[in-house]
Enzyme design. Structure first.
Site, PDB file in Angstrom:
ATOM      1  N   VAL A   7       0.774  -1.894   0.487  1.00  0.00           N
ATOM      2  CA  VAL A   7       0.360  -0.024   0.279  1.00  0.00           C
ATOM      3  C   VAL A   7       0.801   0.847  -0.090  1.00  0.00           C
ATOM      4  O   VAL A   7       1.647   0.939   0.613  1.00  0.00           O
ATOM      5  CB  VAL A   7      -0.949  -0.168   1.721  1.00  0.00           C
ATOM      6  CG1 VAL A   7      -1.870   1.201   1.209  1.00  0.00           C
ATOM      7  CG2 VAL A   7      -1.861  -1.195   0.818  1.00  0.00           C
ATOM      8  N   LYS A   8       0.739   2.134  -0.589  1.00  0.00           N
ATOM      9  CA  LYS A   8       1.235   2.962  -1.024  1.00  0.00           C
ATOM     10  C   LYS A   8       0.808   4.529  -0.333  1.00  0.00           C
ATOM     11  O   LYS A   8      -0.830   5.145  -0.576  1.00  0.00           O
ATOM     12  CB  LYS A   8       1.625   3.725  -2.584  1.00  0.00           C
ATOM     13  CG  LYS A   8       3.141   3.796  -3.348  1.00  0.00           C
ATOM     14  CD  LYS A   8       2.694   3.841  -4.706  1.00  0.00           C
ATOM     15  CE  LYS A   8       3.875   4.643  -4.899  1.00  0.00           C
ATOM     16  NZ  LYS A   8       4.335   5.162  -6.303  1.00  0.00           N
ATOM     17  N   ILE A   9       1.857   5.113   1.010  1.00  0.00           N
ATOM     18  CA  ILE A   9       1.120   6.349   1.305  1.00  0.00           C
ATOM     19  C   ILE A   9       1.909   7.374   1.361  1.00  0.00           C
ATOM     20  O   ILE A   9       2.823   7.153   0.975  1.00  0.00           O
ATOM     21  CB  ILE A   9       1.023   5.824   2.804  1.00  0.00           C
ATOM     22  CG1 ILE A   9       0.597   4.411   3.368  1.00  0.00           C
ATOM     23  CG2 ILE A   9      -0.029   7.037   3.339  1.00  0.00           C
ATOM     24  CD1 ILE A   9      -0.824   4.277   3.574  1.00  0.00           C
TER      25      ILE A   9
END
Ligand code: G3P
Length: 215
Positions: free
Chosen positions: A82-84
């Protein structure tokens, strides 16, 4: 150094994967928006091709929304990361997803302090954006060197993923500095193997060989 492709194009991923050199994929909302399919369908196709990490970026900017989207992405496959974005509301999202066993790639990193905070929050990957620095007449690769020094000083295991790559020299510089990963557009990946002297040399070898066969 690991090679990732920075794209939402399944065709490009298939082509790059044929050489057996593709270690992972990064996507972002702009890249997925270029494709004419629902993002979930694209991500499912990508994880069907690539066994390594595949980053999918949240579009929510509040912690709860990031967690909801992140958990939803993680259900697609075990190799989804997951890219945050590295903003205040992202810090607890990074920490919570990591504690749930979901890997996080912290994106839009433009400073060593942002990278330090990402590592402290438990990120698996940090993505310094190199090309966007170069675009404003700054030295993007300097940021990568600073992050590597800081992570080495404290033994952080967060992998340094060089992003916003524009040309093969960025790949060379990232490798010289010792970055863990370089993510690049297909156009850059495709140039890494090419050299005109290799082509000329091969052409000459084959011409000489053919001439000798005729004698
Ligand atoms: O995926 C993040 C990053 O690689 C974007 O690159 O070319 O839009 O600056 P770019």
């Amino acid at each position: 150094m690991k090679f990732f492709l920075d794209t939402g194009s399944v065709d490009e991923i298939r082509k790059a994967n044929e050489l057996g050199l593709l270690d992972g994929v990064t996507t972002n909302p702009s890249l997925l928006a270029k494709e004419k399919k629902p993002y979930r369908e694209i991500l499912k196709e990508i994880v069907g091709i690539v066994k390594g990490p595949v980053s999918a970026e949240v579009t929510a900017t509040d912690t709860e929304g990031m967690l909801r989207e992140g958990r939803d992405y993680a259900k697609i496959a075990d190799n989804i990361v997951v890219k945050i974005p590295i903003i205040k509301t992202g810090v607890n999202a990074i920490r919570t997803l990591t504690s749930e066993g979901i890997k996080v790639n912290v994106t839009l990193c433009f400073s060593p302090t942002q990278a330090l905070i990402a590592a402290k929050a438990g990120a698996s990957f940090i993505s310094p954006f190199i090309g966007r620095f170069d675009d404003i007449s700054s030295e993007g690769m300097q940021l990568v060197a600073e992050i590597i020094t800081i992570y080495d000083n404290y033994g952080y295991e967060t992998e340094v993923l060089v992003a916003s790559v524009r040309h093969p020299m960025h790949v060379v510089q990232a490798a010289m500095i010792g970055a863990d990963i370089c993510t690049m557009p297909y156009a850059v990946f495709d140039k890494l193997l090419n050299h005109p002297l290799t082509d000329i040399g091969l052409k000459n070898f084959l011409a000489d060989w053919e001439k000798a066969q005729k004698q």
